[in-house]
Design an enzyme around this catalytic site. Structure first.
Site, PDB file in Angstrom:
ATOM      1  N   GLU A   1     -17.713  12.836  -4.819  1.00  0.00           N
ATOM      2  CA  GLU A   1     -16.548  13.167  -4.010  1.00  0.00           C
ATOM      3  C   GLU A   1     -16.912  14.072  -2.839  1.00  0.00           C
ATOM      4  O   GLU A   1     -16.369  13.932  -1.744  1.00  0.00           O
ATOM      5  CB  GLU A   1     -15.477  13.837  -4.878  1.00  0.00           C
ATOM      6  CG  GLU A   1     -14.828  12.911  -5.893  1.00  0.00           C
ATOM      7  CD  GLU A   1     -14.122  11.739  -5.245  1.00  0.00           C
ATOM      8  OE1 GLU A   1     -13.727  11.845  -4.072  1.00  0.00           O
ATOM      9  OE2 GLU A   1     -13.955  10.705  -5.914  1.00  0.00           O
TER      10      GLU A   1
ATOM     11  N   CYS B   1      -6.008  -2.020   3.109  1.00  0.00           N
ATOM     12  CA  CYS B   1      -5.040  -1.345   3.989  1.00  0.00           C
ATOM     13  C   CYS B   1      -5.794  -0.459   4.983  1.00  0.00           C
ATOM     14  O   CYS B   1      -5.635   0.755   5.026  1.00  0.00           O
ATOM     15  CB  CYS B   1      -4.074  -0.518   3.146  1.00  0.00           C
ATOM     16  SG  CYS B   1      -2.600   0.029   4.024  1.00  0.00           S
TER      17      CYS B   1
ATOM     18  N   CYS C   1      -3.076  -7.673   4.934  1.00  0.00           N
ATOM     19  CA  CYS C   1      -1.816  -7.580   4.201  1.00  0.00           C
ATOM     20  C   CYS C   1      -1.641  -8.713   3.195  1.00  0.00           C
ATOM     21  O   CYS C   1      -1.049  -8.515   2.129  1.00  0.00           O
ATOM     22  CB  CYS C   1      -0.640  -7.565   5.170  1.00  0.00           C
ATOM     23  SG  CYS C   1      -0.582  -6.066   6.199  1.00  0.00           S
TER      24      CYS C   1
ATOM     25  N   CYS D   1      -2.987  -7.745  -0.162  1.00  0.00           N
ATOM     26  CA  CYS D   1      -2.519  -6.481  -0.723  1.00  0.00           C
ATOM     27  C   CYS D   1      -1.727  -6.725  -2.010  1.00  0.00           C
ATOM     28  O   CYS D   1      -0.785  -7.537  -2.024  1.00  0.00           O
ATOM     29  CB  CYS D   1      -1.650  -5.735   0.287  1.00  0.00           C
ATOM     30  SG  CYS D   1      -0.987  -4.172  -0.349  1.00  0.00           S
TER      31      CYS D   1
ATOM     32  N   CYS E   1       6.059  -2.974   0.263  1.00  0.00           N
ATOM     33  CA  CYS E   1       5.653  -2.290   1.489  1.00  0.00           C
ATOM     34  C   CYS E   1       6.749  -2.352   2.543  1.00  0.00           C
ATOM     35  O   CYS E   1       7.085  -3.430   3.051  1.00  0.00           O
ATOM     36  CB  CYS E   1       4.364  -2.916   2.030  1.00  0.00           C
ATOM     37  SG  CYS E   1       3.741  -2.107   3.516  1.00  0.00           S
TER      38      CYS E   1
END
Length: 534
Positions: free
Chosen positions: A119, A275, A282, A285, A291
């Site tokens: 991370e 995205c 899209c 997705c 959305c």
């Protein structure tokens, strides 16, 4: 209290207005009404219901300032979002070394450490760049104890080229604190991780707690910001306090309590691979039916296909008074060419301040054991703390004084030097997170001259040692310019082609002023390297 209306009822109200108020260029009312009904149906999920008792409620101040349109108020919506995202992640997730490490490691402390390293490295850095760094790091320091016992020089050396060098230093400081003060045991919750470990902020703490320890806590990074702003059509500045707080609450509401780590990684994966900032996919997705941004795009497209030119925009958000604080400001109208990429709103960033420096590659070609290059160590605080670089001075407004100051700096490290051998080679422009630094690159070759002593904070390295030392990407670029001017060096070679472009870009006004001072010593083919930091 917000005004809760569906698109259908709002459209009917619009249709009851006199035709004169709707403009003179309208198509027939029947065609207009039919198109609007389809638009309203395409956004039927905008209807709200009472919040479920098991879901996190939004604070009263948020409810009073924004429309429910931007919130998740339906239990079915939250459940569908979780299910769709996790099913997609199980099928499409990328095979990454830190994910394998977290899945296979049974020791919780080692698992948390592996997540922590990944991370930190992934902050402001692309996945493709991080993979090799992460693999080498974990091979060298597989445990917290191994990292705690390493020197800062070793950490900087492995981190060299990854950028944002303070991350590596803080990571080691945190490892030492865990080993020396916490008995080698990582904190298990996001709150204690953020409170006890240096350099661990809200996002990193949430990622470690959810992925390594299974705590049901949401996370918000740049990818999650983009996903949530599009799914809920949040067009206000995402860096504002109101929007930031809401995004964190949405993330907490959505996180799957049974699989929090997978859910958070899935949300970030969706933003990174589907995205995306430009040209989002899209159609691929898994939550496209939820959305709001996509619904708006489809509505606009349907209106265009029905030739409803000049028809009013369909209202999507209806706060009780004034402008909704989560909608795009009136000064930024919808851009049809962007589609869902209208969200999130781009934040205005302060441009990096510009600084100039003169630096010199000082080499002993005939040194015992092979050619040697002088490097000096930067201070332990500030930009590039503890890294090694070529001797440098801050640029002064006179080229003559600049050369004099640079020569004085060189002599402080290497003793008396021939001023006439100092050659101007070109420039390197390197952008750090907040500084755009222009290096005026010089070279000086010592013919048969070897310093008697080398003061602390300096060292002479072979070229092979240079390429593995703890140096910044900017210094590697400086060295490329130097190499491009050495006899017998092919400027078209793989090593030098990134540093010597075929033509110079038009210089900025500040660079033009700088060139007036340097012109007597600048050759017509002096290279310019203008690339941003990774």
């Amino acid at each position: 209290m917000t005004l809760r209306v569906s698109r259908r009822s709002l459209l009917l109200a619009i249709m009851r207005k006199p035709r004169a108020a709707m403009g003179s260029g309208r198509r027939k009312q029947a065609a207009s009404q039919e198109g609007r009904k389809k638009c309203a149906l395409s956004s039927s999920r905008a209807k709200t219901s009472a919040p479920d008792a098991g879901l996190a409620r939004q604070p009263e101040e948020v409810e009073a300032s924004v429309s429910p349109y931007h919130l998740f108020r339906d239990t079915a919506e939250v459940t569908a979002f979780r299910r769709g995202l996790l099913n997609w992640y199980d099928r499409k997730k990328r095979d990454l070394p830190w994910r394998r490490q977290a899945e296979d490691e049974v020791d919780l402390n080692r698992r948390a450490y592996a997540v922590w390293v990944s991370e930190v490295m992934l902050q402001q850095t692309q996945v493709a760049t991080v993979i090799n760094y992460y693999t080498r790091w974990m091979q060298k320091w597989p445990t917290l104890q191994d990292l705690a016992g390493a020197s800062l020089e070793e950490v900087n050396q492995l981190w060299a080229g990854l950028g944002y060098y303070s991350r590596g230093r803080r990571l080691q400081e945190g490892a030492r604190k865990v080993v020396e003060e916490l008995g080698g045991h990582m904190p298990h919750t996001a709150e204690t991780l953020q409170r006890l470990l240096p350099g661990v902020g809200r996002y990193t703490a949430g990622a470690i707690a959810s992925i390594a320890f299974g705590q049901a806590t949401g996370v918000v990074d740049g990818n999650v910001v983009r996903v949530l702003c599009r799914v809920r059509a949040i067009g206000a500045d995402p860096s504002s306090t109101l929007v930031s707080q809401l995004l964190w609450r949405l993330a907490q509401q959505l996180v799957d309590p049974a699989r929090p780590g997978d859910f958070n990684q899935a949300a970030m994966e969706l933003g990174a691979t589907v995205c995306t900032p430009q040209r989002p996919l899209c159609s691929q997705c898994p939550v496209q039916n939820l959305c709001r941004a996509r619904q708006r795009v489809e509505c606009k497209r349907l209106s265009a296909s029905q030739n409803l030119l000049g028809s009013p925009d369909v209202e999507e958000c209806a706060p009780n008074t004034g402008q909704c604080q989560l909608c795009p400001p009136p000064s930024e109208p919808w851009d049809q060419t962007l589609g869902v990429a209208n969200f999130p709103r781009k934040t205005s960033r302060r441009p990096p301040r510009e600084e100039c420096s003169a630096t010199c590659v000082l080499e002993q070609p005939k040194a015992l054991g092979g050619a040697r290059i002088l490097l000096v160590q930067r201070p332990n605080t500030g930009l590039l703390a503890g890294l090694w670089e070529f001797p440098s001075v801050t640029l002064v407004p006179s080229e003559q004084h600049q050369r004099k100051a640079l020569l004085k700096e060189l002599q402080s490290w290497a003793g008396p030097l021939p001023a006439t051998h100092l050659r101007y080679l070109g420039e390197v422009v390197h952008t750090f997170s907040h500084i755009k630094l222009t290096y005026q690159v010089y070279g000086l070759t010592l013919e048969g001259q070897t310093p008697v002593t080398t003061p602390p904070g300096a060292r002479w390295l072979t070229r092979e040692e240079f390429h593995t030392a703890a140096i910044s990407t900017a210094m590697k670029k400086v060295f490329c310019v130097y190499e491009g001017h050495q006899p017998g060096t092919c400027k078209g070679s793989k090593r030098s082609q990134v540093s010597i472009p075929s033509s110079r870009k038009k210089p900025s006004l500040g660079q033009q002023v700088l060139d007036t001072f340097l012109r007597p010593h600048i050759s017509t083919d002096a290279p310019s390297l203008n690339t941003a930091a990774q």
